[in-house]
Design an enzyme around this catalytic site. Sequence first.
Site, PDB file in Angstrom:
ATOM      1  N   TYR A  68       0.900  -1.039   0.176  1.00  0.00           N
ATOM      2  CA  TYR A  68      -0.075  -0.548  -0.320  1.00  0.00           C
ATOM      3  C   TYR A  68       0.919   1.326  -0.211  1.00  0.00           C
ATOM      4  CZ  TYR A  68      -2.579   3.914   1.704  1.00  0.00           C
ATOM      5  OH  TYR A  68      -3.317   5.232   1.842  1.00  0.00           O
ATOM      6  N   GLY A  75      -5.383   5.965   0.029  1.00  0.00           N
ATOM      7  CA  GLY A  75      -6.007   5.615   0.589  1.00  0.00           C
ATOM      8  C   GLY A  75      -7.469   5.142  -0.029  1.00  0.00           C
TER       9      GLY A  75
END
Length: 522
Positions: A68, A75
């Site tokens: 991520y 997000g």
Amino acid sequence: MLIEKKVEEKRTSKTILFGKEKLTIEDVNAIAHNDADVCLSDDESFYEKVTSGAEFLERLLKEDGVIYGVTTGYGDSCTVQVPLDKVDELPLHLTRFHGCGLGEFFNELEGRAILAVRLASLSQGVSGVRWRMLRQFETLLNKNIVPVIPKEGSVGASGDLTPLSYVAATLIGERDVYFEKEKRATAEVFEELDITPLKLKPKEGLAVMNGTAVMTALACLAYSRAEYLTRLCTRITSLCSLALKGNSNHFDDILFSVKPHPGQGQIATWIREDLHHDHHPRNSSRLQDRYSIRCAPHVIGVLRDSLPWMRQMIEIELNSANDNPIIDGAGEHVLHGGHFYGGHIAFVMDSLKNCVANLADLMDRQMALLVDNKFNNGLPNNLSAAVSDRKPLNHGFKAVQIAVSAWTAEALKNTMPASVFSRSTECHNQDKVSMGTIAARDCVRVLELTEQIASALLMASTQGLELRMRQNELEKSSLSDSILQTHNEVFEHFEILTEDRPLDKELRKFVDLIQLQVWSTY
């Protein structure tokens, strides 16, 4: 001069190590005030812990790992895959699209605190950043290059993204900084000092920005100011009690032994010692003083008793890794979570501003008693020292009392808790947020207003004390050393108010000295 000597004594320099021991609120304040240099620990295990995370991420990238914020968007965009040949550009985009902060700017002191707190988090060694990034923070602090950071734009989760983008931008040589008391382009300052801008690695933009550094930095500064106010407000209460011919029995040790909140008891002890109660009890003609005098330990004591748990929450946050994801280099884990959430700091700041505003309200009531000849037990109306035919012309502290009332009202208005005003943001990914930075900014404003009130009360209560002595109602020889010291310090910077004059410059000077924490307390 007493005050000037204290100011000079505070200018001590020490070195604070990052990566060795836990930092304290006092460490952050020392760095913020530029009273300490910073240095990364030379412990080999610290260096290895930091670098192992960055090296682990490099290996994952080569193995096409999905990480991520490294190989994905941010997000709600985490499902968007970023091609490996573009991942080096991703952190630069993160710093730039968050460059939308508005409002006033944090000052240099606050900016230094923010740098120190972010470095503390990265020094936990689980953010996946290179050693060189920590060195860049060290350089900024030691050369006093401070990012210009707008105050507005953070919801406190996913951390202080927008304000911290200005820190990240400084590391790479972009946007503006404070340097040598001027606001200048970062690139110019770096070129002048031969500092090489960083080129951010894929996780490094996120590591700098995705955390609670702004709210935690403000919390460290606010804590120190609030703790000092508990002591200063206590001294002011002692001065007011003397000026109002108060009853020192209200602070008796036996009385407070039956309601033994430790902070409350400490406040009562300090006032009792100021008033020489054990040796020269002062018995007023009134059996009971009004609440703003009699109950002062109970008001100030709430804050004093709250400080230990507030310190615990702030310092745990200060010494935490609060970005996402967490990179465990040694165990080779990428751990996705929500450590950027600022709920603990939000709660502390909402609570602290409530306690501080109560000090403002207490001092406002004390001021009202001092200036009103219906309640001040024989002092001149408005505390004016004018005599004979000059009395009708002069109005003493009349306008100052009105100003104190205005400052108090604004402080009380700002006690609305920010942490309950969560908003769903960022495509409902950030659907529950802390509002910790807004709570912290509110707390700082309440502190500013309360310090203004305290500056007025220092003048007024000391003038009241002086008038009692001039009226031969109080012997200077009967005063405690602590009260005499504060009396002398005040009159270093304040001439007794006989003929009306503007007091704004003197009030500002007193506020500055309060913020330097040099007025005598305990």
